[in-house]
Design an enzyme around this catalytic site. Structure first.
Site, short mmCIF file in Angstrom:
data_model
loop_
_atom_site.label_atom_id
_atom_site.label_comp_id
_atom_site.label_asym_id
_atom_site.label_seq_id
_atom_site.Cartn_x
_atom_site.Cartn_y
_atom_site.Cartn_z
N GLU A 83 -15.02 1.67 -3.11
CA GLU A 83 -13.96 2.52 -3.64
C GLU A 83 -14.51 3.89 -4.04
O GLU A 83 -13.85 4.92 -3.86
CB GLU A 83 -13.29 1.83 -4.84
CG GLU A 83 -12.61 0.51 -4.51
CD GLU A 83 -11.63 0.61 -3.35
OE1 GLU A 83 -11.05 1.69 -3.15
OE2 GLU A 83 -11.46 -0.38 -2.62
N HIS A 138 -14.69 6.08 -1.07
CA HIS A 138 -13.41 6.73 -0.78
C HIS A 138 -13.25 7.99 -1.62
O HIS A 138 -12.77 9.03 -1.13
CB HIS A 138 -12.25 5.78 -1.08
CG HIS A 138 -11.93 4.83 0.03
ND1 HIS A 138 -11.74 5.23 1.34
CD2 HIS A 138 -11.74 3.48 0.02
CE1 HIS A 138 -11.45 4.18 2.09
NE2 HIS A 138 -11.46 3.11 1.32
#
Length: 315
Positions: free
Chosen positions: A131, A134
């Site tokens: 994450e 990202h």
């Protein structure tokens, strides 16, 4: 390139919104839809992350309420040379996670309590590193705005169908048939919009996450576990908001609805194979290179993975 992609995507979503407006109210409806879409684009840029977090009932945690988990994210963010994001937890039994925010300075990462229950510490670190990748790749703005506006397109079409848009008063040339078609095609268009977010971003985030945590096989193991549980444990919030499915590390939809006709993610098997190849390039298993987080010792399931689904050490 990410900013160009975001601009193209927003233009496409605005055009789709205008098409739905035209079907509902002719030229007047198209102009209203354009103004609404322009306002939504601006509003979504600043607030879509808050909307998605609220949608999933996510609650912010800190070192006082979830020291193990927040400490892990802080260590990973430091390794990734990122500002410390806000950390959220969602009370949901399905293991999953996503990142949101318009830029790294205003990012947030969110995980479900099911993720902390089902995975061991190394696997959780791999997921959160994914994450953060990202965030580092500036994927989160595109992902979050897409979720907000694609969901609005579906709601607008359903609204027009329910209230009988396209009547004689608004001079809509399509008539009632267009309302039926729009109610079917608009949700499908929302799914295509999800697919417009290139699947390659997941491979890039897997690679970046493995490099951040130093354990590609731990991330591969996490993907296998999450994929298996996602089909077994329903995520009712995600089922109610399918336009947000592309934000999660693994598609949270059960597959029972037509929303899953198009996959928003690459095949998990392919992602695992890519991580296994990366582990070989990194030397052997790729394990043991990650940060020793919080207590530093090896824990088969971590202090957050007790049997009963209580708030436990995450607050």
């Amino acid at each position: 390139m990410n900013y160009v992609r975001t601009a193209i995507l927003l233009a496409g979503l605005t055009a789709l919104f205008m098409v739905v407006g035209f079907a509902l109210g002719g030229r007047g409806g198209m102009m209203i839809a354009f103004l609404v879409a322009a306002g939504m684009n601006l509003f979504s840029y600043w607030n879509s992350d808050k909307m998605v977090l609220r949608m999933y009932g996510a609650r912010e945690v800190d070192m006082a309420t979830a020291p193990e988990f927040v400490g892990m994210v802080a260590e990973l963010a430091q390794r990734a040379n990122l500002p410390m994001p806000k950390v959220y937890l969602m009370d949901n039994p399905q293991p999953n996670a996503f990142a949101t925010g318009r830029n790294p300075q205003n990012a947030a990462v969110a995980a479900t309590t099911g993720l902390l229950q089902a995975l061991n510490r190394d696997e959780i670190a791999g997921v959160m590193a994914h994450e953060l990748a990202h965030v580092k790749n500036h994927d989160t703005l595109t992902m979050t705005i897409t979720a907000t506006i694609a969901g609005a397109i579906s709601m607008l079409a359903n609204f027009g169908m329910f209230f009988g848009g396209g009547n004689r008063e608004n001079n809509n040339p399509f008539g009632f048939v267009s309302m039926i078609l729009m109610a079917i095609l608009a949700p499908m268009a929302a799914m295509v919009v999800q697919m417009a977010i290139s699947r390659s971003r997941e491979y890039e985030a897997d690679k970046g996450g493995a490099e951040i945590c130093g354990q590609p096989l731990a991330l591969a193991s996490a993907l296998a576990k999450i994929a298996g549980e996602a089909h077994r444990v329903p995520n009712y919030e995600a089922e109610g908001h399918p336009a947000t499915a592309h934000m999660f590390i693994i598609n949270p939809l059960s597959g029972a609805r037509m929303d899953n006709l198009f996959s928003t993610h690459p095949a998990t098997e392919n992602r695992i194979a890519a991580l296994q190849e990366l582990a070989q390039r990194m030397g052997g298993s790729g394990l043991g290179r990650g940060p020793q987080i919080a207590t530093g010792g090896a824990m088969p399931r971590g202090p957050w993975a007790g049997g009963a689904r209580k708030r436990g050490p995450w607050g």
